[in-house]
Design an enzyme around this catalytic site. Structure first.
Site, PDB file in Angstrom:
ATOM      1  N   GLY A   1      77.672  34.128  87.582  1.00  0.00           N
ATOM      2  CA  GLY A   1      78.075  33.991  86.183  1.00  0.00           C
ATOM      3  C   GLY A   1      76.854  34.262  85.319  1.00  0.00           C
ATOM      4  O   GLY A   1      75.810  33.654  85.518  1.00  0.00           O
TER       5      GLY A   1
ATOM      6  N   HIS B   1      77.629  22.998  91.440  1.00  0.00           N
ATOM      7  CA  HIS B   1      76.281  23.179  91.967  1.00  0.00           C
ATOM      8  C   HIS B   1      75.834  21.863  92.586  1.00  0.00           C
ATOM      9  O   HIS B   1      76.127  20.787  92.047  1.00  0.00           O
ATOM     10  CB  HIS B   1      75.289  23.547  90.859  1.00  0.00           C
TER      11      HIS B   1
ATOM     12  N   CYS C   1      86.060  28.847  90.229  1.00  0.00           N
ATOM     13  CA  CYS C   1      86.128  30.156  89.553  1.00  0.00           C
ATOM     14  C   CYS C   1      87.555  30.515  89.129  1.00  0.00           C
ATOM     15  O   CYS C   1      87.854  31.681  88.844  1.00  0.00           O
ATOM     16  CB  CYS C   1      85.544  31.250  90.439  1.00  0.00           C
TER      17      CYS C   1
END
Length: 283
Positions: free
Chosen positions: A187, A124, A216
């Site tokens: 998620g 992020h 991922c």
């Protein structure tokens, strides 16, 4: 590819065709819900601010506990959504493997947090819009597959309506894809049917930090962003801040429509939203 989920907008509401997962057979059922009295959803809109991951994570967990307490007392509780950007950080799911880190976790380029959400490691950072819906699935569909597909639907609609980008799902993989590029990761965690964590949409994100991980846990596909996909086309001359604004406005609109919620923005005097009037009971 057979679509796992489709939403048909009707004059008076939506028909949902969610997927159940009994023995992986695809079974569709129709649930008609009317817009006559949509539920309210508190919205803490921090889309233009960088919020440290640990702080937002704490907010979510405390709000979840408050909602569970209200349910235990047989009291109604409004849904909540938080929209923000994070300072650079890597997060891992509850069962994530460090094999997907291309660095020593003790000498990481950014902070690394192992959380209770599902999924493997992701990144992020600035230019990525993160949406955290904290909603009571008892008021929607008590079906995690439905919830995941519905979050995907929100992003697919955003890309189509705001940017004329055709996105899709891929069988067996959670998230939203444009060709071989994953533009949105999802998620979640659900506790007593209250959701938290959520989705991350790459808008103007610098994708370089993704090279330090296997995003991922998927080795044979790429990560993309709205800015990268637009290139020099129709939106090519739009600045980064405007792209963020467009994506943010569309995210809230599509989230509201798909989940049939009335968004009510809350006044936030500073970054600590738990000091806002709606959450004094958490302190």
């Amino acid at each position: 590819m057979e679509s796992l989920y489709r939403v048909e907008t009707l004059l008076h509401g939506l028909h949902y065709y969610p997927r159940t997962n009994a023995n992986r057979n695809r079974v569709f059922r129709s649930v008609k819900v009317f817009f006559s009295n949509p539920r309210k959803c508190q919205c803490f809109d921090l889309h233009d601010q960088l919020v440290p991951y640990k702080k937002a994570w704490t907010w979510q967990k405390r709000i979840v506990e408050e909602k569970k307490a209200l349910i235990d007392r047989n009291q109604d509780c409004p849904d909540t959504v938080i929209l923000l950007q994070h300072s650079p950080v890597y997060t891992m799911g509850t069962g994530s493997s460090e094999v997907y880190l291309n660095f020593d976790v003790k000498d990481a380029p950014f902070d690394v947090y192992r959380t209770e959400r599902g999924g493997e490691v992701t990144y992020h950072g600035p230019g990525q819009l993160v949406m955290y819906p904290i909603i009571n699935l008892r008021n929607h569909e008590m079906d995690l597959h439905w919830y995941l597909r519905t979050l995907e639907e929100v992003v697919i609609r955003v890309l189509s309506s705001a940017f004329s980008i055709k996105a899709s799902r891929l069988d067996g993989l959670t998230g939203v894809w444009v060709g071989n590029q994953k533009v949105a990761a999802i998620g979640i965690r659900v506790s007593k049917w209250i959701t938290y964590h959520g989705l991350a949409l790459n808008v103007t994100t610098d994708l370089t930090p993704f090279s330090s991980i296997v995003p991922c846990g998927i080795r044979d596909r790429q990560v993309g962003s709205i800015k990268g996909l637009l290139g020099d086309g129709e939106h090519g001359e739009v600045g980064d801040l405007r792209l963020i604004d467009i994506a943010h406005e569309s995210l809230l609109k599509e989230f509201s429509e798909v989940f049939q919620l009335q968004i009510e923005k809350q006044t936030v005097s500073d970054l600590d939203i738990l000091k806002a009037e709606s959450f004094k009971g958490l302190e």
